[in-house]
Scaffold this active site. Structure first.
Site, mmCIF file in Angstrom:
data_model
loop_
_atom_site.group_PDB
_atom_site.id
_atom_site.type_symbol
_atom_site.label_atom_id
_atom_site.label_comp_id
_atom_site.label_asym_id
_atom_site.label_seq_id
_atom_site.Cartn_x
_atom_site.Cartn_y
_atom_site.Cartn_z
ATOM 1 N N GLU A 180 -6.301 -94.964 16.983
ATOM 2 C CA GLU A 180 -6.474 -93.523 16.777
ATOM 3 C C GLU A 180 -7.517 -93.340 15.688
ATOM 4 O O GLU A 180 -7.322 -93.775 14.557
ATOM 5 C CB GLU A 180 -5.145 -92.862 16.353
ATOM 6 N N GLU A 186 3.428 -96.198 15.571
ATOM 7 C CA GLU A 186 3.365 -96.099 14.105
ATOM 8 C C GLU A 186 4.699 -96.390 13.427
ATOM 9 O O GLU A 186 5.277 -95.527 12.746
ATOM 10 C CB GLU A 186 2.855 -94.710 13.682
ATOM 11 N N MET A 235 -3.013 -78.107 14.883
ATOM 12 C CA MET A 235 -4.219 -78.019 14.058
ATOM 13 C C MET A 235 -4.929 -79.366 13.941
ATOM 14 O O MET A 235 -5.819 -79.527 13.109
ATOM 15 C CB MET A 235 -3.863 -77.517 12.656
#
Lengths: 641, 641, 641
Positions: free
Chosen positions: B319, B148, B369
């Site tokens: 992704e 990225e 998370m």
């Protein structure tokens, strides 16, 4: 639980601000107003020691003598919140550094870093000099350490001193760097360290740092405050048997007040109901407008209950707003009567003393627009009149009282650190969650005890609420599971281990509670999830929600039928952040199960029970009816129980 | 255009996060789920080289072996996005510096400056070691460079290394300082330089720097990425014949992806539809609320088309969001079905593979998370089930297909740099303009090819849209002027030369288009300019508008009769930023002229054509009717063409 | 009061931006347009001295010669706002430092600190060279020092040079450190200094610094500008008898323009009505939308009146917006006619000249999107046509005229510094308060003179308004008390002594005015306090309010009956910040008492009286009726008085 004491009044006085000629008249006027206490000294270092080592305590001797002889009891503050300018020359690196890397310069107050050993020695030195000189002074009846730890965002410092101390703290807590890497999961993103010396402070990283790193830094920063305070306490104790206090602030959660409080006899706090309304209460604009001249009806009460716990039963309001303040975005004048109401609200929660800040408005410097009991021209300000009325009322009032409440609410600073390290959704905070539950309890007419998270014995409580306890030790789980109270848990209960890692089995993992949180989500404020109870609307979740599974009984559902809260025996787990209506639905049921009587108050009316008396207050702008009769706007009503 | 390939699924796996004992079970379970690809290694530097020079590749050998033997193909990532902590000791000045002058510290990821030669050599070194070791590994079927580029605002760095490199870049591009001064108009405000060594980076200036300066710095910064990437590619190529990819992000426009893509075989991107919704889609709050659990109906499609172009036809989703993420302001859970829908949307646009990020949710560190296909406790998460369904459906699905679309849309990163250097009105951005046109085209049921700005051959396209191309080379003007497609131009077409100077004759100055922009203005959002077409309302301009003159045919007017768009033969020039209705009016006419059939979709329904099949998706919360029949909420519908 | 002069037009020209071949044609075209003045040179340092000491004035000689011979008068600007890049090498520490501690780098303009002695010597040197060369040039008819002091927030600098100079300034003003400590009340928070060398600049303190400290720093910073300017003036005067001017900006209040103006013959200002609308007028969004293409109807007039006072009667518009600008958040085009209207508005207020900025739009650098009188391609831009019309109208227009107005309004930069040091409520500013009163006076059809705070003779004025004068010297109090005009005072009149300390007796403490402010409060914007006059609604207070006591006559009350304004003979004191309706109620009464005739204008219509003529302007989008007849949108109407 606390010994019987008379309720008292006081004020904060700065003799160094005024010509010595008027001290005696001031003292007499305080006494005539009905005051018992006068706090002095806490910002006076440049007058006590204008040049390093050149001490001038004579003026303070005289001031204390005059005040004492007038019949006042003195609270003597240590002046360490305001080291003089020369201190910066001695210790150029003593100042805190902000998160952007800028040193926080001299020119106001609290310009020190808690981790700077040189400054801590200076602190010890001046405190020792004060303790030696006044430790046995008959008029010095109490002490205050420093002033408002944490005010102006002064707990977290990114200085070199903090970095060095943090590394030592980590070594103490983790032993080996391998243990730390493992505990934090530093394999993620190749963040593994080879030694403690490689660890930096968690600011200015490219994107967010590891939340375990952030949490550790917050714990460290909190501990630094406790150590700093304890050194002062030990120095004073060597010379004085008077009780020692510190004046905490409203909604400052960057350090663990319970840990600081462990070393003190009395907790005090500085209550500025209007000043807090804009930035700390967390209310919507219309609420802020409604209560702009009265303050939030629950915010003071919450802190009263919190600091009663921090003070192990003994607590004061050390600074009570006496009129407009100078430091909020907007600084309106209080409605007539509020300065009396706020005092009675404090007594209702067990306060031993309420001290108005300050005696006379200073015409100069930063707080020149902060009202006092007297105007700058020495005329009576409105606060003086209201204080006199309170003094009159206190003559026939019962002693300080704080019986055990039916409801307990656990407040855990460490949980607040963890939520701050990882709110998961914008604007979510532990403090706000607990305060929301507190407000709902108050709306049901209940009196509340706030408990520290180390509590394991819940005897006598009918309800124990422990929302948001993100790390819950095993023995607390067992204690709650085994107690006889109705217990309210969730959201996020036990969601992380003590190093900020998700535990397996998944949370909450509490014995006797067959509930598992399988997934969580945070929500835009404009996408509430409607709740229903037995098919009828029951408020909504906002901001945060958990997906639940389990064999316990579903007591609240989402509109789509998914479970929102489960009950298992005496334990209820709620998987989201309720709005007011949602909390009320849950709490009413708990009260019913616990056989706790409720009565719902409305608008700005609230009440609290002391021994034998229920004290009603009305923060509203209109008179209102209560079960005990009519209460005026800004009024106080005493109901015999 | 691309070779026939099977559509595949995959995931991202971090063996270093889990005990080696479970790798084999994980691999089997991936295979059983129907996955083909597994990406590994891209953040593992501290495990490959825990101490400088001390290499530990054995664990990776074993991991690849286990995965490969289970029947999975491995994508091996170079770990350069996460240099270990020791790298900072070797190269203390390697970190990027933000626009405020603060070094961006270790503690997360992407903490390097693309201009730092020392770090680039470290990058070459670790990539060479990996390439040598795994270049001929039978299971390593593809490579990924770094991770990225540009994420967390990491392209623009104001470091010393960047300053030095920028000066060299400028010398390369301008030759002499006189040429640069002339090209930039540095006589303005006495900004003339005497040598390249006098030129600083364009941050922290008193007021805005010369936009030519800013634009040059953005081009330089973009080129640094391409150079960094190319060095990795050349190192890998020396040892491996497997295709090389990079995983781009959504709406990161700080570097020219086409230039990076020129050195790679495959473009991939990381698609987080919900994560992107808040800060990147640029939608109004009610749209964000409507699609909070589904993502914007066009944002993914746009990037699919964009990266198909960047990948010269070959592209993946590397992704794919598998549930709630951790990093957006709010992180809701996707509606059931969306994880399947997103995959089919990708295939509809020609994706060869869709890899869910990540296999198992990590319970620790920054992304604790972030959902995975498995929960932290190893149970199936919802994404696993939906992936299985997709895998099942793929069995009977046709090969990867991406026929030429009827409509071409030019996307030019350099134009985005120029708009960023000079938006002229608050909030105006090139990306948003192009995306607005894209959305309108999708609303008309059209399939779109995105073209790079170097395209000169438009054969086969019926419509070519080139909005906002602020610098348009002469040969592109000629190519558009000479092509047979309907061409949509404006606003700001050719408004600057390549050095960010207004050209004379005034823009757009395109052969065969008799239109001149005589004056431009930017507008408050609350002052739309109503448009009309043949006397009836036709949307409005918002934010930006040009005054036009010319002999071409007026096809859109302002309410006051001034021309808003002209057509001259097959070219249409629009002198403003239309709202949706305005774009639809213009585009419907173009489609009619081009004999392109349209059908207007509504709500969250969209479609795209592959060879022989039109794939419908419904991002809405309710079922909807399409020409091909009813489509469920979060549903996918296949229509034979 | 001012000598009779012809009203003239002009422009700003940058010969260095254009090939020398076109200078003559440009000059001719200016002359043909009807221009008299042309300003040159003020950003040309890098062309005058490309290398330190290597002077190239020949091109400027030729340019001035060409312009002069064409019949134009030249205003020659000193180029000190744009020191060339080599200056930074000579004086690396000459740049200003922002409040965060960041040096403000080269790359735009105004990159110098007013306190840097090295740069001041460079400024003297280049000005001396210009003055020697052009002091007797027959075509140089006026001078301009520097350019727009204070633009881009360049007055307050936190550099080392500023720190050193500030300490010297404090020593000059306070004599001894004891006097300073006493005057500032530094005993508060132990802020006492032992020497001037201990005093730092008031940035980056932990919480707000002492407002006395801030105020002193603002006064010092203002004085530095006056000193810098005066050095240039003295250097020019030694060689030239042409008048010297400076071009001020809109709403820049960080330095005292009156002090700078004392050293100059003419005040000029740069009037950008649309550019100012978004960030400087302080209006609500709907007002900004309404006047987005016309500018606020009062903002220009206010500055015209202000700079007439700063110029002691002689003033120009040196830069008049000629179309869209480039630097505001949004940059719309003006309505047709406004460029004529703005010129006439200036003449109505006594302007000697209106110069459109700039002659031809530059196609390069920061202001490439700033319109000119010509387009970049040399075609006429709309401003040229409107300027021609004005030139035509001027032929038959009377001379410059500025008779004494019936109403005086005091404007005090020092009061603005003090309000900025302590606004007390978010968003409260002195400028906005004075401007609100000014707007209400304009709504009543009144012409206004703005007076400097040193004024003591109010002869001839029927009304004197002095709102917000937070520090009022005793002799001003006496002068107002003793004058025959109706005087409007409050809020905050005399609320602080000159060191920012609350005086005792409490304010306003004015002879003959029996009013005392006993308490003040600032208010949320959403809690207005309704006012009534003789029992009927009369607007409201917003933001700020004072509690008043006294024996004077109550002329305005709060809804609850508390006094809001008192009158005592010819003096009226208002204890709050009125809304428009409130000001109108108060001012109508004052006008009645003063026998000043009013007529209320509405919408965007305004008027101003010159000798014999009332000039009406209509900023509205529709025609409107006036007592003098119908006025078109964007129109001007001349009424003989």
């Amino acid at each position: 639980m606390t010994e019987a004491l008379k309720r008292t009044l006081g004020t904060c006085y700065y003799p160094e601000h005024w010509p010595e000629e008027i001290w005696e008249a001031d003292a007499r006027r305080m006494k005539d107003t009905g005051l018992t206490w006068v706090r002095v000294g806490e910002f006076s270092w440049s007058r006590l020691e204008p040049v390093p080592g050149d001490l001038h305590f004579e003026w303070l001797d005289r001031a204390i003598d005059i005040l004492g002889k007038a019949g006042l009891k003195v609270v003597l503050g240590t002046p360490t919140a305001t080291p003089p300018r020369w201190m910066i020359d001695k210790h150029p690196d003593m100042v805190a550094v902000d998160a952007h890397g800028n040193p926080r310069k001299f020119g106001s107050r609290r310009h020190y870093c808690f981790s700077h050993e040189g400054y801590k020695q200076e602190s010890d030195r001046i405190v020792k000099l004060l303790a030696e000189r006044y430790g046995r002074n008959p008029y010095v009846a109490a002490w205050q350490t420093d002033n408002e730890y944490g005010c102006h965002d002064t707990i977290l410092s990114y200085s070199d001193a903090a970095r060095t101390a943090f590394r030592l703290w980590l070594r103490d807590h983790y032993g080996t760097i391998e243990a730390l890497n493992r505990a934090w999961g530093n394999v993620f993103w190749s963040m593994e360290y080879r030694s403690f010396e490689e660890i930096d402070l968690p600011n200015l990283t490219v994107t967010e740092p590891n939340p375990s790193h952030t949490l550790a830094f917050r714990r460290f920063s909190s501990d630094q405050v406790a150590v700093f305070n304890k050194r002062q306490v030990e120095t004073i104790r060597a010379h004085s048997s008077a009780p020692i206090s510190h004046n905490y602030m409203g909604r400052i959660t960057d350090f663990d007040h319970f840990k600081v409080g462990d070393d003190l006899e009395i907790a005090t706090w500085d209550s500025y109901p209007l000043g807090f309304l804009e930035d700390r209460v967390g209310a919507a604009p219309d609420h802020q407008r409604t209560y702009a001249r009265q303050g939030d009806p629950d915010f003071q009460a919450f802190h009263h209950d919190l600091y009663r716990a921090v003070g192990k039963g003994r607590w004061w309001v050390m600074e009570q707003q006496p009129g407009p303040v100078n430091w909020a975005p907007y600084n309106p004048a209080p409605t007539k009567g509020m300065m009396r109401l706020w005092a009675w609200e404090a007594y209702a929660h067990g306060a031993e003393a309420v001290c108005y800040f300050r005696w006379r408005q200073a015409p100069f410097a930063q707080e020149q627009m902060h009202a006092g009991m007297l105007r700058p021209d020495n005329a009576d300000a409105p606060a003086l009149q209201e204080a006199k009325q309170v003094a009159e009322e206190l003559r026939s009032a019962p002693d300080v009282s704080s019986p055990q409440a039916p409801v307990a609410l656990i407040f855990d600073y460490d949980a607040d650190f963890a939520w701050a390290a990882q709110p998961h959704g914008a604007g979510l905070s532990y403090f706000q969650l607990v305060f929301d539950v507190y407000k709902a309890l108050r709306k049901l007419g209940l009196s509340i005890d706030i408990l520290r998270p180390e509590t394991r014995d819940f005897t006598g409580y009918k309800i124990v609420a422990a929302p948001g306890l993100i790390h819950m030790p095993e023995d607390l789980k067992r204690a709650l599971s085994g107690c006889s109270a109705q217990v309210l848990l969730g959201p996020r209960t036990g969601a992380r281990d003590k190093n900020m890692v998700i535990p397996v089995p998944l949370p909450p993992d509490i014995p006797g509670l067959d509930v598992t949180v399988t997934r969580v989500e945070s929500l835009r404020p404009d996408m509430p999830l409607a709740l229903k109870k037995s098919g009828t609307a029951a408020g909504c979740f906002r901001g945060y929600r958990e997906e639940l599974e389990g064999a316990a009984d579903i007591v609240l559902e989402l509109e789509n039928g998914e479970p929102a809260a489960f009950s298992n025996g005496h334990m209820t787990y709620v998987g989201g952040w309720c709005d007011e209506e949602g909390w009320l639905h849950l709490l009413r049921d708990l009260c019913k199960s616990a056989r706790v009587q409720t009565f719902e108050v409305s608008g700005g009316v609230r009440c609290r029970d002391t021994d034998g008396t229920r004290i009603w207050t009305n923060y509203g702008s209109d008179p209102a009816d209560t079960p005990a009769g009519r209460i005026e706007a800004a009024g106080v009503l005493f109901e015999n129980l």
